[in-house]
Every structure is written in structure tokens, then in C-alpha cells.
Design an enzyme around this catalytic site. Structure first.
Site, short mmCIF file in Angstrom:
data_model
loop_
_atom_site.label_atom_id
_atom_site.label_comp_id
_atom_site.label_asym_id
_atom_site.label_seq_id
_atom_site.Cartn_x
_atom_site.Cartn_y
_atom_site.Cartn_z
N HIS A 1 8.46 -26.88 0.44
CA HIS A 1 7.71 -27.84 -0.21
C HIS A 1 6.66 -27.51 -1.00
O HIS A 1 5.59 -28.56 -1.50
CB HIS A 1 7.22 -29.17 0.59
CG HIS A 1 8.49 -29.63 1.51
ND1 HIS A 1 9.23 -30.92 0.94
CD2 HIS A 1 9.23 -29.21 2.56
CE1 HIS A 1 10.22 -30.92 1.93
NE2 HIS A 1 10.12 -29.87 2.79
N LYS B 1 -13.16 1.23 -2.24
CA LYS B 1 -14.03 1.78 -1.06
C LYS B 1 -15.08 2.41 -1.86
O LYS B 1 -16.37 1.96 -1.37
CB LYS B 1 -13.51 2.51 -0.04
CG LYS B 1 -12.46 1.79 1.05
CD LYS B 1 -12.12 2.66 2.33
CE LYS B 1 -11.23 1.79 3.08
NZ LYS B 1 -10.75 2.82 4.46
N GLU C 1 0.77 -1.31 0.20
CA GLU C 1 -0.12 -0.01 -0.02
C GLU C 1 0.68 1.30 -0.05
O GLU C 1 0.60 2.28 -0.59
CB GLU C 1 -0.83 0.08 1.18
CG GLU C 1 -2.40 -0.58 0.92
CD GLU C 1 -3.31 -0.54 2.25
OE1 GLU C 1 -4.20 -1.32 2.13
OE2 GLU C 1 -3.07 0.52 2.85
#
Ligand code: PA5
Length: 464
Positions: free
Chosen positions: A319, A433, A290
């Protein structure tokens, strides 16, 4: 004193060659811009970059401790309602300091901590089904006081509390952390008589873990917040020098910018060797993404800047991802997190001494195996010319965590200067938003809703 340290040997051209590694000359040349960058960040410490003042603690911290003390023994569950910078640090501190089985078995009478940083109905609905709200203290955390996710959770759990314990008593179960003046939560705090703490002015969401945002829930679950602040203050002291080779935050910032801007490595992998450190990698991913991920530079030019953070946990992801890391494209660089002294000693029994595949393990400890696996990864990465550095925690403690958090915050602030972007805004997050407000019919966002509908009409869905 336990000091967090950085081993950057395997970033150097001496270790991995000049194509992927940084030469001594280049680092020398970075000293001067690092000095300028640090001065720019430090000069704003009392202004809009006040995360730098948090390690000093003060009256706000004393009040927070007093509040946490008063709540002792009152609640089985602390529930954080927040998202992004208002949640990731809380979880990282909890999982670093407490047993991975804390929520299952509890620990020494301490409350459990749940961080509900999602509005997935299968998460929130399940919590409502399973947990009696009267056993909970809800810490509603929102700097803006307008984030739809957090506000909807507030409305849901406030209603659940009122139904369970009544209108008057419900206020005892809510504590709000928000801006001192702005936002819808502040007047609600007054009306309802909720306890509250401030997100300090000049401290952005993702830089707020060492304020009441991260420290209140920590204190409520028995984490030594003074130790966290002390660790941060000690790191602040170490980072006062503007000499690149002595200042860990400057070194990290310089390496990150070189790796992306000069060595073409847009992906920054944090490989946490320590189950306890796994959520620090999540916290840092937000801080980095951000802060540095920006379309515009500070002069308004399009730059599309920013590293892509990736999180991995050692040894688990050896793995699953190491194959790619060692042999895939040369587009990544690596930060390993290491714990020198784990809290537990687990020895491997000596059995099957006549079977080579098992005999070498017998009598050794899991700590030895874990370290060998980490070293193995370091060696494999280095031999494949993959730049990697290691941040070591002598032990995981409040003191070392405080050092790490503050070091990374300062490093990212300095990175913003190297990249030439504003590391403290988040227009991309705001865009999402605002679109969601439009879709949900929030007053004042009708135009946005219209634009979204027009765009959808112009490009109808293609589905299979
Ligand atoms: O770093 C940030 O500013 C964001 O990640 C915010 O923390 C996040 O969007 C939540 O915002 P708020 O605390 O205002 O609810």
C-alpha cells in the site's frame, strides 16, 4: 527437515518474456562461469573467506554457550554496541526469532535486546535517561576496534556503568567481541578484565553474523545458536555442488548478475512477506551493497558496479510501493521472502454475511489472506513482466534462518566473481570513517581535515 527453497519461475523468459526474463539458453551458458566462480570462492575458505568455516562451530562456539549459560538470570537487558556488520545480523536474528513485543513484555524471563547502531544523541541519550545500566550487559562489537560510533558508545556506557556500580564491578557488565590481536579494544580487554570473544581472522564484518559477532547476543537471549549453525552447515552441504541448477547460492548469484548486467535492472528489491523477516532484508541490503558496490574492478579499472538494494515489507508496502513496482520503470527485480507455516493461527470471524465486501473474509484465516496478498503481488509483478523470485521458509526457525544467512553470504561471494569486483573490502565506508576522524580531530588525520576545510572554502554552502 525444513529446507529453504527458491522458486525462480518468474525470472524465466517463459514467464515474463525475453526482454526482461532470462532464457533457458542463457542459464545454460551461466553454468560454466558459475563453476569457476564457486571454485574461486571455495579455494579461499581457509584463507580470507573463512565465513565458510563458521558453520562447523567448534571450541569458540562451546565457549560462547558456556558464557551465555553463566549469564542466565543476571541481566534484564542485553545491549549491542556495534554498527553495520557488527549489528544488523544481531537484530535480524532477534526479530525473526522473538515476539515483536519482546522488548515491551519480555518473554519467559529472557532478557530484552537493544541494538544501538547509531550515535544519534536522541537515541543514546534517551537510552541513558530510561535504562539503568546496572540491569544491562553491554556487548561491544567491533572487528577493527576503531569505529568512532561504537567506540564513543563504549566510552559513554563504560562511564555510566562506573558511576552506577563502581570501577571494579563495571567489568562484569561488558563483554567485547573484537579482533583476536589488532585494534584498541584488545589491550583494553586485558587491562579492564572484560570477558571477550574473537571476530575470527579472515571473516569480514558483513560476513560475520554466524561468528561470535551475531551468535553471542543471540545465545544471551535464548536463541538456539547450534540450530543456526546446523542450518548453515546444511546449506553449505547443498552448495557443495558446482551445478548451477542444484546450488541455490549459485542460482541467486547468476540471476543477480544477469538482472543488472544484461537486463538493465540496477535495483534489487527484497520484499519480505513476514514481519519477522523484515530485518533480514536490512541485513542483506548491507551485504549486497557493501560487497558489490565498487568503483574499481579487480584489475583497477573504473566500473562503478553494484546493485541498489531496496527493502520492502509485505503486505505493508503493497500500500505504499507496489504501484511503482508494477507500473514504474523497468529498472528493478524482486526477491519475495515467504513463510509457509506461520506460528500463529488467527481466524477472521464470520460477521455481516449479507455484505459482499466482508462476507468472503469470514471463516478464513489471516494466514490465507496473507498468502493471497503475497500471491497477488507475485501475479501482478509477473503480469507486468517484472522479474521476481520467491525464497520460501517452511517455518521461521534457527535452522531455516541459518540456511538463509549462509546461502546469501555464499551467493554474494560468488556474485563478486561475476561482477569482477572485490566483494570483501569497503573503501567507500572507510572514506566516510576517515573524513569523520578528520572532522573530530583524531590524531594522524590532520591532513584530511585540512583537505575538507579547503574544499569547503572553495565551495561555500548555498542555503535557503
Ligand atoms: O562489513 C563491514 O566490514 C562493515 O559494515 C563493518 O561491519 C562496520 O563498518 C563496523 O566495523 P567494525 O566492526 O570494525 O566496528
Amino acid at each position: 527437515m525444513d529446507l529453504v527453497s527458491i522458486d525462480w519461475t518468474n525470472i524465466s523468459a517463459d514467464a515474463i518474456g525475453t526482454e526482461h526474463g532470462i532464457t533457458e539458453e542463457r542459464l545454460q551458458a551461466l553454468r560454466s562461469p558459475s563453476r569457476v566462480a564457486l571454485a574461486a570462492v571455495r579455494s579461499r575458505a581457509e584463507d580470507d573467506l573463512r565465513f565458510q568455516t563458521l558453520p562447523a562451530g567448534g571450541a569458540w562456539h562451546d565457549r560462547l554457550l558456556a558464557y551465555a549459560e553463566e549469564q542466565k538470570g543476571r541481566f534484564e537487558n542485553i545491549v549491542v554496541l556495534g554498527i553495520g556488520g557488527s549489528a544488523l545480523g544481531n537484530r535480524a536474528l532477534h526479530t525473526a526469532m522473538h515476539s515483536p513485543f519482546h522488548e515491551m513484555f519480555g518473554a519467559h524471563g529472557l532478557p530484552r535486546l537493544f541494538v544501538l547502531d547509531n550515535v544519534d544523541p536522541d537515541l543514546v541519550g534517551e537510552f541513558l535517561d530510561r535504562v539503568d545500566p546496572s540491569t544491562c550487559l553491554f556487548n561491544v562489537i567491533s572487528k577493527s576496534g576503531s569505529t568512532a560510533e561504537t567506540m564513543s558508545q563504549f566510552l559513554i556506557f563504560r562511564r555510566a556503568l562506573i558511576e552506577r556500580v563502581g570501577k571494579e564491578a563495571h567489568a562484569e557488565h561488558i563483554v567485547v567481541t573484537t579482533d583476536a590481536n589488532a585494534g584498541v579494544l584488545r589491550p583494553i580487554v586485558q587491562e579492564e578484565g572484560y570477558a571477550s570473544f574473537d571476530v575470527p581472522d579472515g571473516v569480514g564484518g558483513r560476513f560475520s553474523v554466524l561468528s561470535a559477532v551475531g551468535l553471542l547476543s543471540s545465545a544471551l537471549i535464548g536463541i538456539d545458536t547450534s540450530g543456526l549453525l546446523k542450518g548453515a552447515a546444511d546449506m553449505d552441504e547443498r552448495c557443495k555442488t558446482d551445478e548451477l541448477f542444484e546450488n541455490p547460492a549459485l542460482m541467486l548469484a547468476g540471476i543477480q548478475s544477469c538482472m543488472q548486467q544484461e537486463k538493465n535492472k540496477p535495483i534489487a528489491v527484497t520484499f519480505a512477506y513476514g514481519h519477522r523477516l523484515r530485518h533480514l532484508a536490512d541485513w542483506y541490503a548491507q551485504l549486497l551493497a557493501e560487497s558489490i558496490g565498487k568503483r574499481l574492478d579487480r584489475d583497477g579499472r573504473e566500473v562503478f558496479a553494484g546493485p541498489t538494494p531496496v527493502r520492502a515489507v509485505g503486505v505493508t508496502d503493497q500500500h505504499s510501493q507496489s504501484q511503482l513496482y508494477v507500473e514504474g520503470p523497468h529498472d528493478k527485480w524482486f526477491t519475495l521472502l515467504a513463510i509457509e507455516h506461520p506460528d500463529h493461527h488467527v481466524s477472521i470471524p464470520k460477521e455481516y454475511g449479507d455484505r459482499d465486501a466482508l462476507a468472503y473474509l469470514g471463516g478464513r484465516s489471516l494466514a490465507e489472506l496473507f498468502e493471497a496478498e503475497r500471491e497477488g503481488t507475485r501475479i501482478a509483478l509477473t503480469e507486468a513482466q517484472r522479474p521476481n523470485l520467491t525464497i520460501s521458509f517452511p517455518r521461521v526457525s534457527e535452522h531455516t534462518l541459518g540456511q538463509y544467512l549462509y546461502m546469501m553470504e555464499l551467493a554474494v561471494a560468488v556474485m563478486g566473481e561475476h561482477y569482477g569486483v572485490d566483494a570483501f573490502d569497503q573503501p567507500g565506508v572507510e572514506a566516510g570513517k576517515i573524513a569523520a576522524y578528520g572532522l573530530m580531530g583524531r590524531k594522524g588525520f590532520e591532513q584530511r581535515r585540512g583537505e575538507i576545510e579547503a574544499a569547503r572554502a572553495a565551495c561555500p554552502p548555498r542555503r535557503l
